[in-house]
Design a protein around this motif. Structure first.
Motif, mmCIF file in Angstrom:
data_model
loop_
_atom_site.group_PDB
_atom_site.id
_atom_site.type_symbol
_atom_site.label_atom_id
_atom_site.label_comp_id
_atom_site.label_asym_id
_atom_site.label_seq_id
_atom_site.Cartn_x
_atom_site.Cartn_y
_atom_site.Cartn_z
ATOM 1 N N THR A 196 9.564 6.326 5.812
ATOM 2 C CA THR A 196 9.243 7.099 4.602
ATOM 3 C C THR A 196 10.314 6.946 3.531
ATOM 4 O O THR A 196 10.058 7.209 2.360
ATOM 5 N N ASP A 197 11.527 6.506 3.907
ATOM 6 C CA ASP A 197 12.559 6.248 2.909
ATOM 7 C C ASP A 197 12.127 5.184 1.906
ATOM 8 O O ASP A 197 12.666 5.102 0.804
ATOM 9 N N TYR A 198 11.189 4.337 2.317
ATOM 10 C CA TYR A 198 10.720 3.237 1.475
ATOM 11 C C TYR A 198 9.286 3.412 1.010
ATOM 12 O O TYR A 198 8.669 2.485 0.495
ATOM 13 N N ALA A 199 8.746 4.625 1.176
ATOM 14 C CA ALA A 199 7.335 4.861 0.826
ATOM 15 C C ALA A 199 7.052 4.520 -0.629
ATOM 16 O O ALA A 199 6.048 3.848 -0.941
ATOM 17 N N ASP A 200 7.912 4.946 -1.547
ATOM 18 C CA ASP A 200 7.675 4.681 -2.967
ATOM 19 C C ASP A 200 7.749 3.189 -3.278
ATOM 20 O O ASP A 200 6.910 2.655 -4.005
ATOM 21 N N ALA A 201 8.734 2.521 -2.718
ATOM 22 C CA ALA A 201 8.900 1.081 -2.967
ATOM 23 C C ALA A 201 7.714 0.298 -2.413
ATOM 24 O O ALA A 201 7.267 -0.680 -2.999
#
Length: 202
Positions: A196-201
């Motif tokens: 989820t740390d990279y969900a936006d990316a």
């Protein structure tokens, strides 16, 4: 018009496609858009069934359509061949797990090829291949070093016969899909990824 004879026509075109290497993904080409078709990796149980045919026929239609529209299509095949289910099935039969698994892969590959699917067989691998799981382990260590992997306890579906954790989809009416044993809920220490740390990316 002559009646269609699949015993003659199908092998003829499979040979022609193989000779032309028709389904190999081409080299990078900026003028052609890329398209990746990946169905689920089959578990190498040794026999295809109609669920496999449905799944791979759908992917094949998409791959052929995109190829016909000028896309550079990558349509590989892999085998979900690592873990306790394969070992347990081999032990039940009194055979070596590695030999049993690779024999099943060979049989299923042959059956898939008979279907005439547009798979790039040069990209085939099995998750039990040392080269594959060695890279997976190295990737895991990279994620761990970057703080993207952590350990905590979580509730799992435990099959007491297969002695393994089951996904929710592998529990049917409260029983393990392979063993038929009543599934237990257990709290186990597990590894998690911080995706989820990279969900936006993504």
């Amino acid at each position: 018009m002559a009646r269609y004879n699949p015993k003659e026509t199908e092998p003829k075109w499979r040979r022609a496609w193989e000779a032309a290497d028709a389904f190999r993904a081409g080299p990078p080409d900026p003028s052609r858009p890329k398209y990746y078709v990946l169905e689920m990796f089959p578990y190498p149980s040794g026999r295809l069934h109609m669920g496999h045919v449905r799944n791979y026929a759908l992917g094949d239609v998409i791959a052929r359509y995109k190829r016909a529209r000028g896309f550079n299509v990558l349509h590989p095949m892999g085998w979900d061949a690592f873990g306790l289910p394969a070992e347990n099935a081999a032990m039940e039969r009194g055979v070596d797990p590695k030999a049993w698994t690779y024999d099943n892969i060979a049989r299923m590959r042959s059956e898939l090829k008979e279907l005439g699917l547009s798979i790039d067989w040069s990209r085939e691998f099995a998750t039990c291949d040392v080269e594959y799981y060695g890279r997976q382990q190295a990737w895991f260590l990279d994620l761990f070093e970057k703080g993207l992997v952590y350990r905590k306890e979580g509730l799992v579906n435990w099959d007491p016969v297969d002695q393994t954790v089951l996904a929710n989809e592998q529990v049917i009416d409260g029983r393990g899909w392979r063993s038929g044993a009543v599934v237990e809920k257990r709290r186990l220490s597990q590894w998690f990824l911080r995706i989820t740390d990279y969900a936006d990316a993504l």
